[in-house]
Design an enzyme around this catalytic site. Structure first.
Site, PDB file in Angstrom:
ATOM      1  N   HIS A   1       0.831  -1.204   0.000  1.00  7.74           N
ATOM      2  CA  HIS A   1       0.000   0.000   0.000  1.00  7.74           C
ATOM      3  C   HIS A   1       0.871   1.262   0.000  1.00  7.74           C
ATOM      4  O   HIS A   1       0.683   2.159  -0.823  1.00  7.74           O
ATOM      5  CB  HIS A   1      -0.924  -0.017   1.228  1.00  7.74           C
ATOM      6  CG  HIS A   1      -1.796   1.178   1.360  1.00  7.74           C
ATOM      7  ND1 HIS A   1      -3.145   1.142   1.104  1.00  7.74           N
ATOM      8  CD2 HIS A   1      -1.524   2.449   1.730  1.00  7.74           C
ATOM      9  CE1 HIS A   1      -3.662   2.347   1.310  1.00  7.74           C
ATOM     10  NE2 HIS A   1      -2.692   3.159   1.703  1.00  7.74           N
ATOM     11  N   GLU A   2       1.823   1.327   0.923  1.00  5.78           N
ATOM     12  CA  GLU A   2       2.637   2.539   1.070  1.00  5.78           C
ATOM     13  C   GLU A   2       3.599   2.724  -0.104  1.00  5.78           C
ATOM     14  O   GLU A   2       3.783   3.840  -0.587  1.00  5.78           O
ATOM     15  CB  GLU A   2       3.398   2.526   2.393  1.00  5.78           C
ATOM     16  CG  GLU A   2       2.520   2.471   3.634  1.00  5.78           C
ATOM     17  CD  GLU A   2       1.438   3.532   3.724  1.00  5.78           C
ATOM     18  OE1 GLU A   2       1.548   4.606   3.088  1.00  5.78           O
ATOM     19  OE2 GLU A   2       0.444   3.277   4.430  1.00  5.78           O
TER      20      GLU A   2
END
Length: 191
Positions: free
Chosen positions: A147-148
């Site tokens: 995600h990051e």
């Protein structure tokens, strides 16, 4: 203190360049990111672009919520298995779909297919130098990493929900209300 950038802010779509040199400003920006993530109620990780910094690093809680580790120039070098919608398993044997969220999309969550095991590389700052590291991640840390690190390429979790026709929800008055992800993504064209 920096604030979290909220969608549809264009900063969230920036593809960040690789960091090649450790400067004092970068160290200050990393401290800002840690401060914002530490104060976040619901965050597991935070990318630089989410606080308006167009540089290639993110922070993520490790060892539960006791420590924030910063990953500079993160890369996924290998994925294991298929992408799946993660499941949360409880002690009583029950399980339910893991709903991914993002601090740049307050109160919004959805089903996102992720690899549950990945191998990664990044640079860590030690004595103002970039030191190359490698690790294998599984479960929640692997999900958060994906995600990051995608934030740093301007890819958002809602892009996956749209592409995969996943379920998308808004938490409203302690209830989960089904939404069309296109309603949210449509705001990007207006701004």
């Amino acid at each position: 203190m920096r604030q979290i950038v909220i969608f549809p802010n264009k900063t969230l779509r920036v593809k960040t360049p690789e960091i090649v040199k450790v400067e004092e400003k970068l160290l200050e920006e990393i401290e800002s990111l840690k401060e914002v993530l530490n104060l976040a109620e619901n965050g597991a990780g935070l990318a630089a672009t989410q606080i308006g910094i167009g540089k290639r690093f993110f922070g993520m809680f490790v060892e539960g919520k006791r420590k924030i580790k910063v990953f500079v120039n993160p890369k996924i070098t290998k994925t294991v298995g298929e992408k799946v919608i993660p499941m949360m398993k409880f002690e009583n044997g029950n399980q339910e779909t893991f709903l991914e969220g993002c601090m740049s999309f307050p109160d919004m969550f959805g089903e996102v297919k992720r690899f549950l095991k990945i191998e990664v590389e990044w640079d860590e700052i030690e004595n103002k130098k970039l030191i190359h590291k490698k690790e294998s991640l599984e479960g929640l840390p692997a999900i958060v990493w994906q995600h990051e690190s995608e934030h740093l390429d301007g890819i958002l979790f809602v892009d996956h929900i749209k592409e995969e026709d996943g379920k998308f929800y808004l938490w409203k008055d302690k209830e989960k209300v089904r939404m069309d992800v296109n309603e949210v993504l449509g705001k990007e064209k207006i701004v």
